[in-house]
Each structure stands twice: as C-alpha cells, then as structure tokens.
Design an enzyme around this catalytic site. Structure first.
Site, PDB file in Angstrom:
ATOM      1  N   HIS A   1      -1.976   7.126   6.881  1.00 37.89           N
ATOM      2  CA  HIS A   1      -2.164   5.972   5.993  1.00 37.89           C
ATOM      3  C   HIS A   1      -2.295   6.477   4.552  1.00 37.89           C
ATOM      4  O   HIS A   1      -2.873   7.539   4.314  1.00 37.89           O
ATOM      5  CB  HIS A   1      -3.413   5.189   6.409  1.00 37.89           C
ATOM      6  CG  HIS A   1      -3.518   3.865   5.723  1.00 37.89           C
ATOM      7  ND1 HIS A   1      -3.981   3.745   4.435  1.00 37.89           N
ATOM      8  CD2 HIS A   1      -3.185   2.610   6.131  1.00 37.89           C
ATOM      9  CE1 HIS A   1      -3.935   2.465   4.085  1.00 37.89           C
ATOM     10  NE2 HIS A   1      -3.461   1.758   5.099  1.00 37.89           N
TER      11      HIS A   1
ATOM     12  N   ASN B   1      -5.412  -3.411  10.617  1.00 36.16           N
ATOM     13  CA  ASN B   1      -6.143  -2.218  10.184  1.00 36.16           C
ATOM     14  C   ASN B   1      -7.401  -2.693   9.469  1.00 36.16           C
ATOM     15  O   ASN B   1      -7.330  -3.167   8.337  1.00 36.16           O
ATOM     16  CB  ASN B   1      -5.254  -1.394   9.239  1.00 36.16           C
ATOM     17  CG  ASN B   1      -6.015  -0.234   8.617  1.00 36.16           C
ATOM     18  OD1 ASN B   1      -7.102   0.117   9.057  1.00 36.16           O
ATOM     19  ND2 ASN B   1      -5.440   0.356   7.581  1.00 36.16           N
TER      20      ASN B   1
ATOM     21  N   GLY C   1      -3.245  -3.848  -0.551  1.00 33.04           N
ATOM     22  CA  GLY C   1      -4.500  -4.400  -1.069  1.00 33.04           C
ATOM     23  C   GLY C   1      -4.394  -4.911  -2.490  1.00 33.04           C
ATOM     24  O   GLY C   1      -5.400  -5.164  -3.147  1.00 33.04           O
TER      25      GLY C   1
ATOM     26  N   GLY D   1      -3.765  -5.264   6.559  1.00 34.44           N
ATOM     27  CA  GLY D   1      -5.096  -4.825   6.143  1.00 34.44           C
ATOM     28  C   GLY D   1      -6.008  -6.014   5.917  1.00 34.44           C
ATOM     29  O   GLY D   1      -6.594  -6.572   6.843  1.00 34.44           O
ATOM     30  N   GLY D   2      -6.130  -6.429   4.655  1.00 34.84           N
ATOM     31  CA  GLY D   2      -7.076  -7.482   4.280  1.00 34.84           C
ATOM     32  C   GLY D   2      -6.998  -8.732   5.148  1.00 34.84           C
ATOM     33  O   GLY D   2      -8.037  -9.256   5.585  1.00 34.84           O
TER      34      GLY D   2
ATOM     35  N   GLU E   1       4.722   1.291   4.149  1.00 35.89           N
ATOM     36  CA  GLU E   1       3.676   0.662   3.351  1.00 35.89           C
ATOM     37  C   GLU E   1       3.785   1.161   1.914  1.00 35.89           C
ATOM     38  O   GLU E   1       3.201   2.204   1.568  1.00 35.89           O
ATOM     39  CB  GLU E   1       2.298   1.025   3.903  1.00 35.89           C
ATOM     40  CG  GLU E   1       2.059   0.541   5.315  1.00 35.89           C
ATOM     41  CD  GLU E   1       0.583   0.285   5.571  1.00 35.89           C
ATOM     42  OE1 GLU E   1       0.255  -0.808   6.031  1.00 35.89           O
ATOM     43  OE2 GLU E   1      -0.242   1.170   5.273  1.00 35.89           O
TER      44      GLU E   1
ATOM     45  N   GLU F   1      -4.228   5.710   2.265  1.00 37.12           N
ATOM     46  CA  GLU F   1      -5.612   5.978   1.826  1.00 37.12           C
ATOM     47  C   GLU F   1      -6.096   7.326   2.336  1.00 37.12           C
ATOM     48  O   GLU F   1      -6.907   7.991   1.693  1.00 37.12           O
ATOM     49  CB  GLU F   1      -6.523   4.814   2.274  1.00 37.12           C
ATOM     50  CG  GLU F   1      -6.239   3.567   1.438  1.00 37.12           C
ATOM     51  CD  GLU F   1      -6.518   2.248   2.134  1.00 37.12           C
ATOM     52  OE1 GLU F   1      -7.191   2.232   3.180  1.00 37.12           O
ATOM     53  OE2 GLU F   1      -6.041   1.210   1.620  1.00 37.12           O
TER      54      GLU F   1
ATOM     55  N   LYS G   1      -9.882  -1.002   8.439  1.00 39.05           N
ATOM     56  CA  LYS G   1     -10.404  -0.032   7.465  1.00 39.05           C
ATOM     57  C   LYS G   1     -11.918   0.156   7.661  1.00 39.05           C
ATOM     58  O   LYS G   1     -12.406   0.049   8.765  1.00 39.05           O
ATOM     59  CB  LYS G   1     -10.048  -0.453   6.040  1.00 39.05           C
ATOM     60  CG  LYS G   1      -8.562  -0.792   5.901  1.00 39.05           C
ATOM     61  CD  LYS G   1      -8.122  -0.866   4.484  1.00 39.05           C
ATOM     62  CE  LYS G   1      -6.693  -1.382   4.418  1.00 39.05           C
ATOM     63  NZ  LYS G   1      -6.079  -1.185   3.120  1.00 39.05           N
TER      64      LYS G   1
ATOM     65  N   SER H   1      -0.093  -6.211   1.765  1.00 37.67           N
ATOM     66  CA  SER H   1      -0.418  -7.604   1.425  1.00 37.67           C
ATOM     67  C   SER H   1       0.352  -8.622   2.269  1.00 37.67           C
ATOM     68  O   SER H   1       0.761  -9.682   1.781  1.00 37.67           O
ATOM     69  CB  SER H   1      -0.207  -7.857  -0.073  1.00 37.67           C
ATOM     70  OG  SER H   1      -1.028  -6.980  -0.833  1.00 37.67           O
TER      71      SER H   1
HETATM   72  C1  PEP Z   1      -3.046  -1.433   4.989  1.00 40.63           C
HETATM   73  O1  PEP Z   1      -4.035  -0.920   4.517  1.00 40.63           O
HETATM   74  O2  PEP Z   1      -2.467  -0.892   5.947  1.00 40.63           O
HETATM   75  C2  PEP Z   1      -2.564  -2.664   4.389  1.00 40.63           C
HETATM   76  C3  PEP Z   1      -1.331  -3.035   4.589  1.00 40.63           C
HETATM   77  O3  PEP Z   1      -3.464  -3.364   3.625  1.00 40.63           O
HETATM   78  P1  PEP Z   1      -3.253  -4.831   2.969  1.00 40.63           P
HETATM   79  O4  PEP Z   1      -2.615  -5.692   4.026  1.00 40.63           O
HETATM   80  O5  PEP Z   1      -4.612  -5.273   2.602  1.00 40.63           O
HETATM   81  O6  PEP Z   1      -2.347  -4.638   1.799  1.00 40.63           O
END
Ligand code: PEP
Length: 248
Positions: free
Chosen positions: A94, A9, A170, A230-231, A164, A96, A11, A209
C-alpha cells in the site's frame, strides 16, 4: 469472466465497539450473490472480525504481513499467523506503507512470497504520485512496481493487483473512469509479459476515493474488476452501495 471484488481497507481505525457496529450493518445487508467482498481491519481487530464474519459472504484480510516466517522480529505479524487466525487476504505494498515505512519493491516481493507460501490471497498495490503523473512517468513507475514485486515469483494464480494513484487516496480526487481504464489496460499488458501470471484472469482493482457515487462508472470499464476502498469502507451504507454497484 472475472468476478468483481470489493475490499475495504479500514487502515488504523476502529475499536471493538465500532468494528461490531460496522460489521453488524454490513452483514445484515450484504447481498447473497454478486461481488466478492472482503474487509481488512487492523491486526488487533482481525480475530473479532473473523468471528463476526464466520459463515457469511464477507472474508477478512490483513493490511500487511512480515516477510519473515517467525522469530525475533518485534512488532511483526507473519503470514502464517494470519492464516492461523482465519484470514484469507492480505494487502501488500500500500502506498502508505511505501511512504511511511519506506517499503521497497524488493521488500514487497519478499512479503508476497511469504504470503503466497502461507496460502493467503494477495492484493499488491501499485500507483504513481501526482508529480510522477505530471511529469509523464506514471506508466514507467507502475511497470517498475509490478516487475519489482512480481518478477520471478512462483504461484501467482489468484493474484489481485490494485491500482491506487497516490494523488487520489484519501484526497477526494478520483481518476476519471477513462484515466483509470487506460492504466488498468496498461497493467494487464504488463502482467501478460510476466512469467507465471495469467493476465486475463488477474483482477485489477481501482483504489482512490471510490464511493457510492462513482463506483458504477468505474466498474463499467472493461479492465476495472472492483475496488480497494479506504474512507468509504468505514461507512456501511457507502460500502454496501459500492458492493451493490459491483453486483450490477
Ligand atoms: C486506500 O487507502 O486504499 C484508499 C483507496 O483510500 P480512499 O478510498 O480513502 O482513497
């Protein structure tokens, strides 16, 4: 047997140059078999990513879609438009989107119907906040989100759920493999109570994460069928290592 799925993802990140660079590195080293892989860039980078990934093992998805099929909805993108571009996947619900766009379970359910009708494969995200976990509400929150999005839906074959925990997104904090496994088993039990869902066949991804250093342990859990990343998905080396962990 559920095939491991690893989804990036991205973002609201990237430029034409960085998308070309990141996908170039990923496509050069992606294993020919093993984990199934998808990346979800921003809407404006979808066409570029789809062109770059054509004929490869990497599918492309969007991070959201409209609940409406077409019309006067300024700024929205419909599920049919995504399919028309060549998208295979869409992420819905999600945290966010829930947090910054006040998305409710009812809205997510409408988006899910629209996405399924258009032929997209859907990843529905659920997860509790830190306060909800600390007050012992995590399971009730997740069960409510699942019911709210999935109850009464038709045609949920191929559905993917992503657990999640909001406190792990994040933040660098990850649910321990045991914590994640316990919630994934609970999610599968909830799914088995919903009409039209084949709980054993439904892949439940972990997100929060995930990185190269923790993916192996997470994927070793019985009910963890992959990751929503994500990151770490913005770093080709990290992402490929997570994909590699899924192929093991
Ligand atoms: C996400 O936004 O779906 C996510 C899991 O982010 P991160 O891996 O950065 O925690």
């Amino acid at each position: 047997m559920r095939q491991t799925l690893v989804v990036g993802n991205w973002k609201m990140n990237g430029s034409r140059a960085s998308v070309a660079h990141l996908l170039g590195e990923i496509l050069e080293a992606i294993p020919a078999s093993g984990a199934e892989v998808a990346v979800c860039p921003s809407y404006v980078h979808l066409a570029q990513a789809i062109e770059l990934c054509a004929g490869s093992a990497v599918a492309v998805g969007a991070q959201d879609c409209s609940r409406m099929p077409a019309g006067a909805y300024t700024g929205e993108v419909s599920a049919d438009m995504l399919v028309d571009q060549g998208c295979r996947w869409v992420i819905l619900g999600h945290s966010e989107r829930r947090q910054y766009h006040a998305e409710s379970d009812a809205l997510i359910a409408e988006k899910l119907s629209a996405a399924v009708a258009a032929g997209l494969q859907v990843i529905v995200c659920v997860g509790e906040t830190r306060e909800q976990r600390e007050s012992g509400e995590a399971e009730a929150v997740v069960a409510g989100q699942l019911r709210g999005a999935l109850q009464g839906q038709e045609n949920l074959a191929g559905l993917v759920v992503a657990y999640e925990p909001v406190w792990a997104i994040g933040t660098g904090l990850t649910a321990s493999p045991e914590q994640a496994q316990a919630m994934h088993a609970f999610i599968r039990a909830c799914l088995s109570g919903l009409a039209g869902v084949d709980a054993d066949a439904t892949r439940v991804l972990y997100g929060g994460s995930v990185k190269a250093g923790n993916a192996n342990q997470l994927f070793a859990q019985q009910d963890i069928d992959g990751a929503l990343v994500g990151g770490a998905a913005l770093d080709a080396g990290e992402f490929l290592a997570i994909v590699g962990a899924g192929a093991a």
